[in-house]
Design a protein around this motif. Structure first.
Motif, PDB file in Angstrom:
ATOM      1  N   SER A   1      -9.424  -2.219   5.891  1.00  9.19           N
ATOM      2  CA  SER A   1      -9.183  -3.607   6.268  1.00  9.19           C
ATOM      3  C   SER A   1      -8.047  -3.720   7.272  1.00  9.19           C
ATOM      4  O   SER A   1      -8.024  -4.608   8.096  1.00  9.19           O
ATOM      5  CB  SER A   1      -8.838  -4.428   5.033  1.00  9.19           C
ATOM      6  OG  SER A   1      -9.854  -4.257   4.075  1.00  9.19           O
ATOM      7  N   ARG A   2      -7.079  -2.830   7.182  1.00  9.17           N
ATOM      8  CA  ARG A   2      -5.882  -2.972   8.013  1.00  9.17           C
ATOM      9  C   ARG A   2      -6.016  -2.310   9.375  1.00  9.17           C
ATOM     10  O   ARG A   2      -5.513  -2.817  10.362  1.00  9.17           O
ATOM     11  CB  ARG A   2      -4.680  -2.346   7.289  1.00  9.17           C
ATOM     12  CG  ARG A   2      -4.102  -3.209   6.193  1.00  9.17           C
ATOM     13  CD  ARG A   2      -2.882  -2.550   5.597  1.00  9.17           C
ATOM     14  NE  ARG A   2      -3.234  -1.320   4.886  1.00  9.17           N
ATOM     15  CZ  ARG A   2      -2.574  -0.189   5.018  1.00  9.17           C
ATOM     16  NH1 ARG A   2      -1.565  -0.101   5.846  1.00  9.17           N
ATOM     17  NH2 ARG A   2      -2.930   0.862   4.324  1.00  9.17           N
TER      18      ARG A   2
ATOM     19  N   ILE B   1      -6.403   5.415  -7.029  1.00  7.05           N
ATOM     20  CA  ILE B   1      -5.355   5.060  -6.059  1.00  7.05           C
ATOM     21  C   ILE B   1      -5.791   5.458  -4.653  1.00  7.05           C
ATOM     22  O   ILE B   1      -5.668   4.686  -3.702  1.00  7.05           O
ATOM     23  CB  ILE B   1      -4.019   5.742  -6.435  1.00  7.05           C
ATOM     24  CG1 ILE B   1      -3.490   5.152  -7.743  1.00  7.05           C
ATOM     25  CG2 ILE B   1      -2.990   5.545  -5.329  1.00  7.05           C
ATOM     26  CD1 ILE B   1      -2.321   5.912  -8.327  1.00  7.05           C
ATOM     27  N   THR B   2      -6.358   6.659  -4.550  1.00  9.65           N
ATOM     28  CA  THR B   2      -6.816   7.137  -3.242  1.00  9.65           C
ATOM     29  C   THR B   2      -7.869   6.186  -2.661  1.00  9.65           C
ATOM     30  O   THR B   2      -7.801   5.790  -1.488  1.00  9.65           O
ATOM     31  CB  THR B   2      -7.422   8.546  -3.387  1.00  9.65           C
ATOM     32  OG1 THR B   2      -6.458   9.387  -4.010  1.00  9.65           O
ATOM     33  CG2 THR B   2      -7.807   9.118  -2.040  1.00  9.65           C
ATOM     34  N   ASP B   3      -8.825   5.798  -3.522  1.00 12.72           N
ATOM     35  CA  ASP B   3      -9.908   4.932  -3.052  1.00 12.72           C
ATOM     36  C   ASP B   3      -9.371   3.554  -2.646  1.00 12.72           C
ATOM     37  O   ASP B   3      -9.780   2.984  -1.629  1.00 12.72           O
ATOM     38  CB  ASP B   3     -10.972   4.767  -4.140  1.00 12.72           C
ATOM     39  CG  ASP B   3     -11.776   6.051  -4.319  1.00 12.72           C
ATOM     40  OD1 ASP B   3     -11.627   6.944  -3.460  1.00 12.72           O
ATOM     41  OD2 ASP B   3     -12.530   6.149  -5.292  1.00 12.72           O
ATOM     42  N   LEU B   4      -8.463   3.039  -3.456  1.00 20.99           N
ATOM     43  CA  LEU B   4      -7.884   1.726  -3.143  1.00 20.99           C
ATOM     44  C   LEU B   4      -7.151   1.760  -1.811  1.00 20.99           C
ATOM     45  O   LEU B   4      -7.257   0.845  -0.989  1.00 20.99           O
ATOM     46  CB  LEU B   4      -6.895   1.313  -4.238  1.00 20.99           C
ATOM     47  CG  LEU B   4      -7.507   0.547  -5.394  1.00 20.99           C
ATOM     48  CD1 LEU B   4      -6.430   0.236  -6.409  1.00 20.99           C
ATOM     49  CD2 LEU B   4      -8.154  -0.746  -4.896  1.00 20.99           C
ATOM     50  N   LEU B   5      -6.431   2.836  -1.597  1.00 24.87           N
ATOM     51  CA  LEU B   5      -5.712   2.976  -0.334  1.00 24.87           C
ATOM     52  C   LEU B   5      -6.685   3.066   0.824  1.00 24.87           C
ATOM     53  O   LEU B   5      -6.470   2.475   1.887  1.00 24.87           O
ATOM     54  CB  LEU B   5      -4.818   4.219  -0.365  1.00 24.87           C
ATOM     55  CG  LEU B   5      -3.516   4.030  -1.120  1.00 24.87           C
ATOM     56  CD1 LEU B   5      -2.780   5.344  -1.218  1.00 24.87           C
ATOM     57  CD2 LEU B   5      -2.650   2.997  -0.399  1.00 24.87           C
TER      58      LEU B   5
ATOM     59  N   ALA C   1       0.832  -1.203   0.000  1.00 22.34           N
ATOM     60  CA  ALA C   1       0.000   0.000   0.000  1.00 22.34           C
ATOM     61  C   ALA C   1       0.868   1.254   0.000  1.00 22.34           C
ATOM     62  O   ALA C   1       0.583   2.234  -0.689  1.00 22.34           O
ATOM     63  CB  ALA C   1      -0.924  -0.008   1.217  1.00 22.34           C
ATOM     64  N   TYR C   2       1.949   1.170   0.762  1.00 22.41           N
ATOM     65  CA  TYR C   2       2.860   2.320   0.834  1.00 22.41           C
ATOM     66  C   TYR C   2       3.465   2.589  -0.537  1.00 22.41           C
ATOM     67  O   TYR C   2       3.486   3.718  -1.013  1.00 22.41           O
ATOM     68  CB  TYR C   2       3.947   2.021   1.859  1.00 22.41           C
ATOM     69  CG  TYR C   2       4.877   3.179   2.096  1.00 22.41           C
ATOM     70  CD1 TYR C   2       4.594   4.101   3.110  1.00 22.41           C
ATOM     71  CD2 TYR C   2       6.020   3.349   1.332  1.00 22.41           C
ATOM     72  CE1 TYR C   2       5.437   5.160   3.345  1.00 22.41           C
ATOM     73  CE2 TYR C   2       6.867   4.418   1.553  1.00 22.41           C
ATOM     74  CZ  TYR C   2       6.584   5.333   2.562  1.00 22.41           C
ATOM     75  OH  TYR C   2       7.421   6.383   2.780  1.00 22.41           O
TER      76      TYR C   2
END
Lengths: 436, 147
Positions: free
Chosen positions: A277-278, A267-271, A216-217
Motif C-alpha cells: 500500500s505504501r 508479521i512478515t505478511d502484514l509488513l 510498520a517499522y
C-alpha cells in the motif's frame, strides 16, 4: 363717432318721441322709436339697442317697470338706460337709480345736454364692453394657462415617474451588480476554504502515512525481538537441557517454537501488505510468460516438479511494477500448489487473453477448491477457509494480490467448487505501444 | 593502546538483553572470539572506542576486530555510532556489521551510504540466527583481513 349706435327712444307722447328721434338722428345715431312700455320690451327682445331713452310716466307699463324688467334680465341688464321725466322729482330719480337706471334727465331738455349724456353713457358702455372683452380674454388666457399648467404638471408627473422608474432600474442594476460581486466574493471565499481544506487534508494524510510507516517499522523491529528471545531460549532448552525434560516437555517446547514461527510469518505478511500500500509503483514492461515460468521453477520443490503438470500459454505482456507483479504470481502459484498437492494428479494451467483494452490472466488448478459461498471472503485479510492444521498460511496472500491488482487499476476474482479446483482471474489495463 | 594484539575483540552494541545473550552464546559456541565486549547503548559504545580527553580531543582506547551494531538503540542511535566510526580515520577500517530486525529498505540504504561493511537482519528462528552469526563472524574475523 363710432358706427352708428342703436338707440331705443321710448315715450308715449308723440311730440316728445318725434323730438327725441329728430335730435338723435341729426346727431348721427340710429334711432328706433317706441311709444309704449310693451313695445319697448318687445323691441329690446327683438334686437338689443346700445342705449335706451325711457320716459317714466307712460300708460300701461311705465318707465320704471320697463327699467326694472330689463335690469332683472341678464341679456338686457347691461344696456344703459337714461330715464326722462317731466318733473325734477328727487324721489322719482332715486327710484329710477334703485331699479338700475344709468341717468336721469328732465323735460324740457336742451338737445346738447341730451346728446352729451347719451354719448357719455355710450362711451361708458363701450369701455365696459371693452373691459369685459379684456377680462374675458384674460379669463380665457387664464384658463389656457391653467390648462397648460395642468398639462405641464401632468407631463412633469410623467417625467418624474419616468425618473423614478429610471432610478429604480438604476438601483436594481446596482443591487444586481452588488449581488454579483457578493456571489463572486462568496465563490472566492469558498474556493479559498476548499483549497485550505484540501491542503489540511493532504497534510493529515501525509501525517497518517508517516505514522503508518513508523508503525510498520516498530512492528518489524519491536514485535520480532521478543519472538526471537522466545524461540532462541526454547531452542537452548531443547539443545542443552534435553536430558532434563521428558518427551511431553520437549513436545511442548516444539509447540512454543512452532507458534513463534507462525507469528513471525504473520508479521512478515502484514509488513508485506503494508508495503504494497505504501510503496510507489515503478512501472515497466513485463514479460508475464517468462515471469510466471521463472517463479514456478524457483518455487517448485522436486516433489512438486514430479507431481504437477504445469502449463503456461502465451500471456499478454503487462505494464506494471515488476516487484509487485512477481509477488502476485508468487502468491497465486504458491496457493495453487498448496491446495492441489494432496491430489493424486496435480495440474496448474495459466492462460491469458486481451479484449477491449483489458488483459485477463487466469490460473486454474484441480485442487481441493473452495465453497463458492465464500468467494467474496477469500480476498479479505486473515480470511482462511481451511483449518490451520490442513494448510499452512496466514490468510494474507490473496489480500496482498487484491491490493496490488487494484493499485494497478485491475480487478481480481475467483471461481471454485469444493473438490473441483479453483480458478483465479485478474485483469490489468492493456499495455500501450508507447509504454513498451 | 591494545592490550593484547592476538586477542580478537568483538564489540557488540545491543540494547536488548535477550538478543545480546543469544548473540554471545552463538559467538562463543563457534569459538569465534575469546573476548566479546557488550555495550548496551550508542553513547556507551562511543565512549568505549573514543575516550574523551581534557583537551577536547579523543584517545582511541579500543580497536576491536569487529563491531556488531544494532541500529535501534536508545539515545545515540546505531546510525550515529556507524557514522562516527566510519568518519574517523583511526577507526574507519574496523568492519561494522549492522544487526537489526528491521528489513526496511531505507535503513539498508542509509547504512551503506555511511560505509557499513555488512547488513544482516536478525531472523526470529534461533537456528537461522546461529547460522548467520557463525557465517558473518567467520567471514569478517578470519577471511576478511582489514588493510
Amino acid at each position: 363717432m363710432n358706427d352708428k349706435a342703436a338707440i331705443l327712444a321710448v315715450d308715449d307722447t308723440s311730440e316728445s318721441l318725434a323730438l327725441l328721434v329728430r335730435i338723435l338722428t341729426q346727431a348721427g345715431y340710429q334711432v328706433r322709436p317706441a311709444d309704449s312700455g310693451e313695445l319697448a320690451l318687445a323691441a329690446v327682445a327683438a334686437n338689443l339697442p346700445d342705449l335706451i331713452l325711457l320716459d317714466i310716466r307712460m300708460q300701461g307699463i311705465d318707465g320704471l317697470e320697463v327699467c326694472r324688467r330689463l335690469k332683472s334680465n341678464e341679456h338686457t341688464q347691461h344696456i344703459p338706460i337714461i330715464l326722462i321725466s317731466a318733473f325734477a322729482d328727487v324721489q322719482e330719480w332715486v327710484a329710477g337709480l334703485q331699479v338700475g337706471a344709468a341717468d336721469y334727465i328732465t323735460k324740457p331738455f336742451q338737445a346738447e345736454e341730451l346728446l352729451i349724456r347719451v354719448e357719455t353713457h355710450l362711451a361708458l358702455k363701450r369701455a365696459r364692453v371693452s373691459l369685459e372683452q379684456q377680462a374675458s380674454a384674460l379669463r380665457s388666457s387664464n384658463a389656457r394657462l391653467s390648462t397648460e399648467i395642468v398639462e405641464r404638471k401632468s407631463v412633469e408627473d410623467k417625467l418624474r415617474q419616468s425618473l423614478n422608474l429610471a432610478e429604480g432600474s438604476r438601483l436594481a442594476m446596482l443591487s444586481a451588480l452588488e449581488d454579483q460581486k457578493e456571489a463572486q466574493e462568496q465563490i472566492r471565499l469558498l474556493n479559498t476554504g476548499l483549497e485550505q481544506r484540501v491542503a489540511r487534508r493532504t497534510a493529515q494524510l501525509e501525517t497518517s502515512n508517516k505514522e503508518l510507516e513508523s508503525f510498520a517499522y516498530s512492528v518489524s523491529h519491536d514485535l520480532r525481538a521478543p519472538l526471537r528471545a522466545i524461540d532462541g531460549f526454547s531452542r537452548i532448552l531443547q539443545q542443552e537441557y534435553a536430558d532434563k525434560l521428558d518427551d511431553e516437555g520437549l513436545r511442548l517446547l516444539g509447540v512454543v517454537r512452532n507458534s513463534t514461527k507462525t507469528m513471525d510469518q504473520l508479521i512478515t505478511d502484514l509488513l508485506a501488505l503494508s508495503k504494497v500500500s505504501r510503496s510507489e509503483l515503478k512501472y515497466s514492461p513485463i514479460d508475464m510468460t517468462a515471469m510466471v515460468k521463472a517463479i514456478y521453477y524457483q518455487m517448485a520443490t522436486p516433489e512438486v516438479l514430479e507431481k504437477f503438470v504445469f502449463t503456461v500459454s502465451d500471456l499478454p505482456g503487462a505494464n506494471g511494477d515488476p516487484t509487485l507483479m512477481r509477488q502476485v504470481w508468487m502468491n497465486l502459484i504458491s496457493n495453487a500448489i498448496k491446495y492441489t498437492l494432496p491430489r493424486e494428479v496435480c495440474a496448474i494451467q495459466i492462460s491469458g487473453s486481451v479484449s477491449t483494452g483489458l488483459c485477463t490472466y487466469a490460473i486454474k488448478d484441480n485442487g481441493v477448491g473452495y465453497n463458492p459461498k465464500y468467494t467474496d471472503n477469500i480476498f479479505g485479510l486473515f480470511q482462511r477457509l481451511h483449518r490451520s492444521g490442513e494448510f499452512e498460511g496466514t490468510g494474507v496472500g490473496l489480500a496482498i494480490v487484491k491490493r496490488i491488482i487494484h493499485r494497478h487499476g485491475g480487478q481480481v476474482w475467483g471461481e471454485g467448487q469444493v473438490g473441483a479446483g479453483a480458478t483465479f482471474y485478474f485483469t490489468l489495463p492493456e499495455r500501450q505501444v508507447n509504454d513498451a | 593502546m591494545m592490550h593484547n594484539p592476538e586477542a580478537m575483540v568483538i564489540l557488540l552494541v545491543e540494547d536488548n538483553d535477550s538478543d545480546a545473550e543469544l548473540t554471545l552464546r552463538a559467538l562463543k559456541k563457534y569459538h569465534l572470539s575469546n573476548k566479546i565486549i557488550r555495550m548496551a547503548d550508542g553513547q556507551e559504545a562511543l565512549d568505549y572506542i573514543f575516550q574523551p580527553k581534557a583537551t577536547g580531543e579523543t584517545e582511541l582506547r579500543a580497536n576491536p576486530k569487529l563491531i556488531l551494531l544494532d541500529l535501534k538503540l536508545p539515545g545515540v542511535s546505531g546510525l550515529e555510532v556507524l557514522q562516527a566510526v566510519k568518519s574517523d580515520p583511526r577507526t574507519r577500517c574496523i568492519p561494522v556489521v549492522v544487526l537489526t530486525s528491521s528489513t526496511e529498505e531505507e535503513d539498508i540504504i542509509k547504512t551503506y551510504q555511511l560505509g557499513v561493511n555488512s547488513f544482516i537482519s536478525k531472523p526470529v528462528e534461533f537456528d537461522d540466527f546461529m547460522e548467520t552469526v557463525k557465517n558473518l563472524g567467520l567471514y569478517w574475523l578470519l577471511l576478511n583481513k582489514a588493510p
